[in-house]
Design an enzyme around this catalytic site. Structure first.
Site, PDB file in Angstrom:
ATOM      1  N   VAL B 104       0.867  -1.178   0.000  1.00 40.26           N
ATOM      2  CA  VAL B 104       0.000   0.000   0.000  1.00 40.26           C
ATOM      3  C   VAL B 104       0.900   1.224   0.000  1.00 40.26           C
ATOM      4  CG1 VAL B 104      -1.537   1.364   1.509  1.00 40.26           C
ATOM      5  CG2 VAL B 104      -2.102  -1.008   0.970  1.00 40.26           C
ATOM      6  N   CYS B 105       0.428   2.291  -0.650  1.00 39.74           N
ATOM      7  CA  CYS B 105       1.126   3.575  -0.638  1.00 39.74           C
ATOM      8  C   CYS B 105       2.521   3.376  -1.256  1.00 39.74           C
ATOM      9  CB  CYS B 105       1.155   4.102   0.798  1.00 39.74           C
ATOM     10  SG  CYS B 105       1.506   5.861   1.002  1.00 39.74           S
ATOM     11  N   THR B 106       3.535   4.007  -0.719  1.00 41.40           N
ATOM     12  CA  THR B 106       4.868   3.896  -1.307  1.00 41.40           C
ATOM     13  C   THR B 106       5.554   2.563  -0.992  1.00 41.40           C
ATOM     14  OG1 THR B 106       5.642   5.207   0.579  1.00 41.40           O
ATOM     15  CG2 THR B 106       5.303   6.368  -1.496  1.00 41.40           C
TER      16      THR B 106
END
Lengths: 232, 232
Positions: B104-106
């Site tokens: 998730v995300c970076t």
């Protein structure tokens, strides 16, 4: 930050809290440098949330002083928290001085058990919102409910919406919009039915069935607390 | 549970991760008794997430064995994680055996830095999604992206949508719908503009400005890793 002291946000911990009730608002409210969040418990030893996540307090109730914002999460552990007199004493003392007294999910049952929601509008997880009335509050079936300094959010994931509403009150709407973008809060639930008003009956029945024991225990506790402590 | 072994979900920790990247999917995927989630780090000592939340590992990389699902969160700490060879070795070993390799995300930048996303479609926090391409992945501007066993979510709060999509793959759609209702995931963002495609330009500029240093550092790291480690 302009020499201003931080906005002190005190989040109450207890064993078997639902961690996302707390970690959602924590992420939102912690995204601005003007706030300082502490996790509070009787002692500094870690507690175990529902499902096993370990959360570590940053201050003990008796050492913390007064928060600007008091926050209470929900979860299965609410049942014990509703009868934890030292925790309720802390909440009552903090609430008297706080600018905002807040809860997400069944955390509002703890505020009600502390006698803080009499005559106040509040929300709660959909499964247990009817129990607020037993302790003198007015249940409101909305995702975020504001009644003066009392701000409450519905079940679990409501904490993100709640956090953004509270951020706009504490920090201004522009800051809240920046946080919403920073956290990429542009939700896309894969299914309909995140609320019993829209979920299929079989899904509602299945989840209600799983929760029936705890809801019945909460109901008994709310009735007893209303009678013996709140004198309703 | 029918005598079946649990679905083992291994979530990688590192200092300065964004805690909601992890705690959102954790709550979703932990809501079914058929899963078992562990938090993994080099050692069992707690780590400090971005903003100060303490997270406690439940297993060390070398003791954990193989997960069925590997998960990597994002956050400022991604910059160090992209060059943590022992962490990347664990990720590569786990990914080879896992049914799903996720971020998730970076966190997707860590998977890319491990060499796992070459030619794969993936997403990332909007601020850094363009960096995936430097390491051979195909950035896709969607909230949840599936490419075979690789599943990624966008920025921070995307983890809840991601978690529900993954839950439907692991546990079936009925179970995922029950989790969505249990967590009352019927979002009501107080503002428009949770994504740069819809946010006012001044909000996008403000948030991009706050992140410009870290994005530049990530860009330099991604270019170096592509050249020296991935031989792109």
């Amino acid at each position: 930050m302009n020499g201003q002291p931080p906005i002190r946000i005190g989040m109450v911990l207890f064993p078997k809290l639902t961690q996302l009730d707390l970690t959602g608002p924590y992420e939102v409210l912690n995204a601005d440098p003007r706030t300082r969040i502490d996790l509070l418990w009787h002692r500094l030893e870690p507690i175990e949330a529902q499902g096993g996540l370990i959360l570590t307090p940053s201050a003990a109730f008796e050492d913390y002083g007064r928060p600007d914002v008091l926050f209470v999460p929900g979860g299965p552990g609410v049942l014990d928290a509703m009868d934890d007199e030292a925790l309720l004493d802390f909440i009552r003392g903090a609430a008297g001085h706080a600018r905002y007294v807040t809860a997400v999910c069944t955390g509002s049952l703890v505020l009600a058990a502390a006698g803080l929601l009499a005559g106040r509008r509040a929300t709660c997880h959909w499964s247990s919102i009817h129990l607020l009335e037993l302790m003198g509050a007015t249940p409101v079936n909305e995702r975020v409910v504001e009644d003066g300094k009392f701000v409450s959010g519905g079940g679990v994931t409501s904490g993100i919406d709640f956090g953004l509403v509270l951020a706009s009150r504490l920090l201004g709407e522009d800051a809240a919009r920046r946080i919403q973008l920073l956290l990429e809060y542009d939700p896309a639930p894969p299914f309909e039915g995140g609320h019993p008003d829209t979920a299929p009956a079989e899904t509602v029945d299945a989840v209600t069935g799983l929760m029936s024991d705890i809801i019945e225990k909460r109901r008994q506790a709310a009735e007893r607390i209303a009678r013996e402590r709140l004198k309703l």
